[in-house]
Scaffold this motif. Structure first.
Motif, PDB file in Angstrom:
ATOM      1  N   GLU A 682       0.817  -1.212   0.000  1.00  0.00           N
ATOM      2  CA  GLU A 682       0.000   0.000   0.000  1.00  0.00           C
ATOM      3  C   GLU A 682       0.846   1.255   0.000  1.00  0.00           C
ATOM      4  OE1 GLU A 682      -3.355   1.818   2.968  1.00  0.00           O
ATOM      5  OE2 GLU A 682      -3.378  -0.357   2.640  1.00  0.00           O
ATOM      6  N   GLN A 683       1.985   1.218   0.706  1.00  0.00           N
ATOM      7  CA  GLN A 683       2.862   2.396   0.763  1.00  0.00           C
ATOM      8  C   GLN A 683       3.604   2.659  -0.536  1.00  0.00           C
ATOM      9  OE1 GLN A 683       3.030  -0.286   2.664  1.00  0.00           O
ATOM     10  NE2 GLN A 683       5.156  -1.051   2.917  1.00  0.00           N
ATOM     11  N   ASP A 684       3.511   1.719  -1.501  1.00  0.00           N
ATOM     12  CA  ASP A 684       4.160   1.895  -2.801  1.00  0.00           C
ATOM     13  C   ASP A 684       3.200   2.435  -3.854  1.00  0.00           C
ATOM     14  OD1 ASP A 684       6.655   0.976  -1.945  1.00  0.00           O
ATOM     15  OD2 ASP A 684       6.157  -1.112  -2.370  1.00  0.00           O
ATOM     16  N   VAL A 685       1.997   2.832  -3.453  1.00  0.00           N
ATOM     17  CA  VAL A 685       0.999   3.351  -4.382  1.00  0.00           C
ATOM     18  C   VAL A 685       0.520   4.711  -3.878  1.00  0.00           C
ATOM     19  CG1 VAL A 685      -1.220   2.962  -5.514  1.00  0.00           C
ATOM     20  CG2 VAL A 685       0.259   1.014  -4.958  1.00  0.00           C
ATOM     21  N   ALA A 686       0.472   5.681  -4.790  1.00  0.00           N
ATOM     22  CA  ALA A 686      -0.066   7.009  -4.450  1.00  0.00           C
ATOM     23  C   ALA A 686      -1.034   7.408  -5.550  1.00  0.00           C
ATOM     24  CB  ALA A 686       1.056   8.025  -4.319  1.00  0.00           C
ATOM     25  N   ARG A 687      -2.213   7.923  -5.150  1.00  0.00           N
ATOM     26  CA  ARG A 687      -3.216   8.326  -6.143  1.00  0.00           C
ATOM     27  C   ARG A 687      -3.884   9.617  -5.699  1.00  0.00           C
ATOM     28  NH1 ARG A 687      -5.451   3.471  -4.240  1.00  0.00           N
ATOM     29  NH2 ARG A 687      -5.155   2.485  -6.265  1.00  0.00           N
ATOM     30  N   TRP A 688      -4.256  10.412  -6.722  1.00  0.00           N
ATOM     31  CA  TRP A 688      -4.917  11.683  -6.474  1.00  0.00           C
ATOM     32  C   TRP A 688      -5.986  11.920  -7.523  1.00  0.00           C
ATOM     33  CZ3 TRP A 688       0.423  11.229  -7.056  1.00  0.00           C
ATOM     34  CH2 TRP A 688       1.182  11.290  -5.865  1.00  0.00           C
ATOM     35  N   LEU A 742      -4.728  10.617 -11.145  1.00  0.00           N
ATOM     36  CA  LEU A 742      -3.286  10.429 -11.306  1.00  0.00           C
ATOM     37  C   LEU A 742      -2.823   9.393 -10.285  1.00  0.00           C
ATOM     38  CD1 LEU A 742      -0.395  11.249 -12.262  1.00  0.00           C
ATOM     39  CD2 LEU A 742      -0.506  13.129 -10.577  1.00  0.00           C
ATOM     40  N   ARG A 743      -2.036   8.428 -10.765  1.00  0.00           N
ATOM     41  CA  ARG A 743      -1.560   7.386  -9.856  1.00  0.00           C
ATOM     42  C   ARG A 743      -0.085   7.095 -10.130  1.00  0.00           C
ATOM     43  NH1 ARG A 743      -4.371   1.481  -9.197  1.00  0.00           N
ATOM     44  NH2 ARG A 743      -3.635   1.201 -11.346  1.00  0.00           N
ATOM     45  N   LEU A 744       0.683   6.974  -9.045  1.00  0.00           N
ATOM     46  CA  LEU A 744       2.086   6.589  -9.105  1.00  0.00           C
ATOM     47  C   LEU A 744       2.258   5.251  -8.411  1.00  0.00           C
ATOM     48  CD1 LEU A 744       3.979   9.916  -8.204  1.00  0.00           C
ATOM     49  CD2 LEU A 744       3.423   9.020 -10.464  1.00  0.00           C
ATOM     50  N   VAL A 745       3.058   4.363  -9.005  1.00  0.00           N
ATOM     51  CA  VAL A 745       3.335   3.049  -8.417  1.00  0.00           C
ATOM     52  C   VAL A 745       4.840   2.853  -8.406  1.00  0.00           C
ATOM     53  CG1 VAL A 745       3.012   0.556  -8.592  1.00  0.00           C
ATOM     54  CG2 VAL A 745       1.159   2.113  -9.266  1.00  0.00           C
ATOM     55  N   ARG A 746       5.378   2.539  -7.206  1.00  0.00           N
ATOM     56  CA  ARG A 746       6.798   2.226  -7.077  1.00  0.00           C
ATOM     57  C   ARG A 746       6.974   0.708  -7.163  1.00  0.00           C
ATOM     58  NH1 ARG A 746       9.898   3.776  -1.588  1.00  0.00           N
ATOM     59  NH2 ARG A 746       8.171   2.487  -0.795  1.00  0.00           N
TER      60      ARG A 746
END
Length: 808
Positions: A682-688, A742-746
């Protein structure tokens, strides 16, 4: 030459025979220079018309013809045709049989036996041809009914027959146009190269001397009668002096035939090119020669197919084997195996490889040794070759020289002679055929491997949220191309599509069909079609292709963020899921569906929840199905072996292969794909969510900058800000009123960025001119991103890109 019937024993009896012969001498231009009275009677042309005319216009040059008349049966094709000798394509004695029409003869066609002797020396003569009318052999008084089934011309290797001295004495008489020296030279060559003989299938060999009556058998019959009477009277038969000569003759014939048969039996046991070369080399040392070096054209060694064009001075020849009886290591440093080199035109090797004929050097002179040694820089080969006898024989297939063998004898051993050249030519012909078979197999194997490798993808071992390992095993060594395949496709939303399929059948047709289906799956997966819809479209495509092939396919989509698998099955064996929590493995219960190609059958997708560390195993039925055994046994073994713990994914695959591939009876290909479903934390995903306001573009840049610094991805900040700005700008401009996400995935060292909106129109790359206001956004993305793509969703579209850390 073959003795007796094919495959039968060597003849046990021989008698001298006399039959009128035609004697023809042919010069190096292929024109007749001598035409005997017998030739005029046999072929029907007068001497004044024949001399100076092309030999091929006067004599039969076609191959052997069937002869169904009793008592001879049919001729079985011993030796080449006469045309081969007339053209100078062979340099050793040849014999054959043909049928021709003769002008002025009552019989419209005449059955002709012929013997051809290549002539060497300073004179203009190139070929001596002896010919006879086979009908003259029919003599009711000398042939017993059913005694002879077949008759064919051949050669005796020695001249101990009664009548040999007569030939030596009388041949100059029937060559009156030649000097005594010239005719003596020809006679000497005939006696050395082989005496003309008629081969009878009843194991009787009849030597023929020129210009006398028909074949005589009364002496042999009388001798046998006397022997029978002696035995009946209790006396020991007195051996005939002629028998000793016959025994010597047959011993020599038997020795050469046994050698060739032994060589034939020792070579060709393998289709491996290297093994075949070793077999050929070891078969001739030391019985026939003391040193055997084998050279092949580089195209043959490299498996590039059949060499094109004749060899020349630039052709590279690869030394593939050196077998010898010298002390160990003596040849290794001077002529190491594996070296490639050309051969100049002045060498006997060049002469052999360009002419395709054996080259005999009775003794290598100092001058020739120096010329050969000049090719070997800083290595003196002269002590190894000077004053040795050498025979160079070509290794040919379909009239193309694939290589050649250099045979050397020690000084103490008799030099190679013309009969050794004949034996070497026969040896090389057999070896060339075996080598060509091995070459063709090697080439076809290389083509099959290349084709299979091109069709099977080189899957990345690590995708977003999962690790992948694969295995492919061909069904048989002789059929390395099949219809099994596996694949993985990167999808939007950090998801991964996993595919395993199997076209029913085997071989190139199945592989070609597999290639079409695999390409179709990749294309439809990139469009992000749901699993059931993808199989439905694939089935429709198979129908349109019109091929009568069926295929099974298992298609799965893994969402590492949601922790879910979506699977659909088209007649394939079910996958195995190994749970990370307790190590339990199970076959997933999926709707089986019909194979691709059946048509008109619905497909159904099933969702399965997974946790990080679970392993998904997908394979084709070749791994679990064995002829004569219920497939349930294989599935049970698969499930059990998949649960075994392993240090790595590769080790886990190897464990499964060992557990199932050791069972006998597997004939089908095997495709195996294992995926460890690691998930995305969960901490590797950011969405807005972003509003439809141009000011949100700058906010998106700030959000990306802050998140990457929090993830310690500062090296990606500048590029990510630029690309996100382009994608968000496009989304805000083209959205129909909904929100933009917008979504970022590490994922390890890489970053995945996705922008989703409610517009279904997919953006495309444009060529923007200097004055154009739009069209540069996606061009920038395509240049700076590691990968990028677009796909439709149920509510609109997604545009994504992936960034990797810059190389240091």
């Amino acid at each position: 030459m073959d003795q007796g019937t094919p495959g039968g024993p060597v003849a046990q009896h021989a008698v001298a025979g006399r039959i009128p012969l035609a004697v023809v001498v042919i010069d190096r231009a292929g024109l007749v220079s001598h035409w005997s009275t017998g030739a005029r009677r046999l072929f029907g042309y007068a001497k004044e018309d024949a001399v100076g005319a092309p030999a091929g216009d006067l004599m039969p040059v076609a191959g052997a013809i069937p002869d169904e008349r009793e008592p001879y049966g049919t001729y079985d094709g011993l030796g080449p045709d006469l045309e081969t000798s007339l053209d100078g394509r062979i340099s050793y004695p040849a014999a054959g049989r043909a049928r021709l029409s003769v002008p002025g003869r009552e019989q419209s066609r005449v059955d002709v036996l012929w013997w051809a002797y290549p002539l060497v020396g300073p004179g203009p003569e190139r070929l001596l041809v002896l010919a006879a009318d086979a009908d003259r052999l029919v003599d009711a008084d000398s042939l017993e009914p059913g005694q002879v089934e077949r008759i064919a011309p051949a050669f005796a290797l020695h001249t101990d027959f009664p009548g040999a001295d007569e030939l030596a004495g009388r041949l100059p008489e029937i060559l009156p146009s030649m000097s005594v020296g010239e005719s003596s030279r020809i006679v000497a060559q005939i006696l050395e190269l082989g005496y003309p003989v008629l081969e009878f299938s009843k194991h009787d060999r009849v030597p023929v001397t020129p210009d006398w009556g028909v074949a005589r058998r009364t002496e042999r019959k009388e001798r046998r009668r006397r022997e029978a009477e002696a035995v009946a009277a209790g006396r020991t038969p007195v051996p005939d002096a002629a028998d000793d000569g016959e025994d010597i003759e047959y011993a020599a014939v038997r020795e050469r035939l046994e050698f060739l048969n032994e060589v034939s039996g020792r070579i060709g046991s393998s289709l491996d090119l290297s093994q075949t070369i070793l077999e050929v080399s070891r078969a001739v040392v030391p019985r026939f020669t003391d040193v055997a070096g084998t050279y092949l054209r580089e195209q043959v060694v490299a498996g590039e197919g059949f060499p094109e064009g004749p060899p020349d001075e630039t052709t590279l020849w690869h030394r593939v084997a050196v077998e010898h009886t010298d002390e160990p290591g003596r040849w290794d440093d001077v002529v190491p195996v594996g070296e490639s080199m050309p051969f100049p035109a002045h060498t006997p090797f060049f002469q052999c490889m360009t002419s395709g004929d054996p080259v005999l050097v009775p003794r290598i002179s100092e001058e020739m040794g120096n010329a050969i040694a000049s090719q070997f820089e800083k290595r003196d080969i002269r002590p190894l070759i000077n004053h040795r006898s050498m025979l160079v024989v070509p290794l040919k297939a379909r009239n193309v020289v694939l290589g050649f063998m250099i045979l050397l004898r020690h000084r103490e051993r008799p030099v190679f002679n013309d009969m050794d050249r004949v034996t070497g030519a026969e040896l090389a012909a057999r070896a060339g055929l075996v080598l060509d078979n091995a070459r063709m197999y090697t080439y076809q194997e290389s083509v099959a491997d290349t084709l299979q490798d091109s069709m099977l993808p080189h899957i990345e071992p690590r995708m977003t949220g999962c690790d992948i390992a694969t295995r492919y095993l061909p069904g048989t060594l002789l059929g390395r191309v099949g219809g099994d395949w596996f694949d993985s496709v990167k999808l939007p939303g950090s998801r991964t599509a996993l595919v395993v399929g199997d076209v029913m059948g085997h071989g190139l047709n199945s592989a070609a069909m597999m290639g079409q289906l695999r390409t179709a799956v990749q294309t439809m997966a990139a469009l992000d079609l749901p699993p059931a819809q993808l199989l439905r479209n694939l089935d429709d495509l198979a129908q349109r292709l019109g091929e009568h092939y069926l295929a099974t396919c298992l298609y799965a989509v893994y969402d590492p963020i949601a922790g879910e698998l979506q699977l659909a099955n088209a007649g394939h064996i079910p996958p195995v899921l190994v749970r990370a929590t307790d190590g339990r493995s199970e076959l997933l219960d999926l709707p089986t569906g019909a194979p691709i190609g059946v048509g008109g059958v619905p497909f159904e997708a099933v969702g399965v929840r997974v946790t990080p560390g679970d392993r998904l195993l997908m394979c084709t039925d070749g791994l679990v199905e064995v002829r004569g055994e219920d497939i349930g046994v294989g599935l049970a073994t698969l499930t059990e072996s998949a649960a075994h713990p392993a240090a790595s994914m590769d080790d886990a695959c190897d464990t499964i292969i060992r557990a199932l591939n050791t069972r006998g009876g597997r004939k089908d290909d095997v495709a195996l794909l294992m995926a460890r479903l690691n998930g995305v934390a969960e901490q590797d995903v950011a969405r807005w969510g972003l509003a439809l306001d141009p000011s949100e573009v700058s906010r998106a840049r700030e959000l990306v900058r802050g998140q990457l610094r929090a993830w310690s991805r500062d090296a990606l900040v500048e590029t990510a800000e630029l690309l996100v700005s382009e994608l968000v700008t496009n989304a805000v401009r083209h959205s129909r009123g909904g929100r933009v996400e917008l979504r970022l995935v590490r994922s390890g060292p890489t970053l995945i960025c996705e922008v989703e909106d409610d517009d279904h129109t997919l953006p495309t790359l444009l060529n923007a001119g200097p004055g154009d206001e739009f069209g540069r956004g996606l061009r920038i993305v395509s240049v700076l991103a590691k990968e990028w793509g677009t796909s439709r969703t149920s509510t609109g579209k997604t545009v994504w890109f992936e960034l990797a850390p810059p190389r240091r």
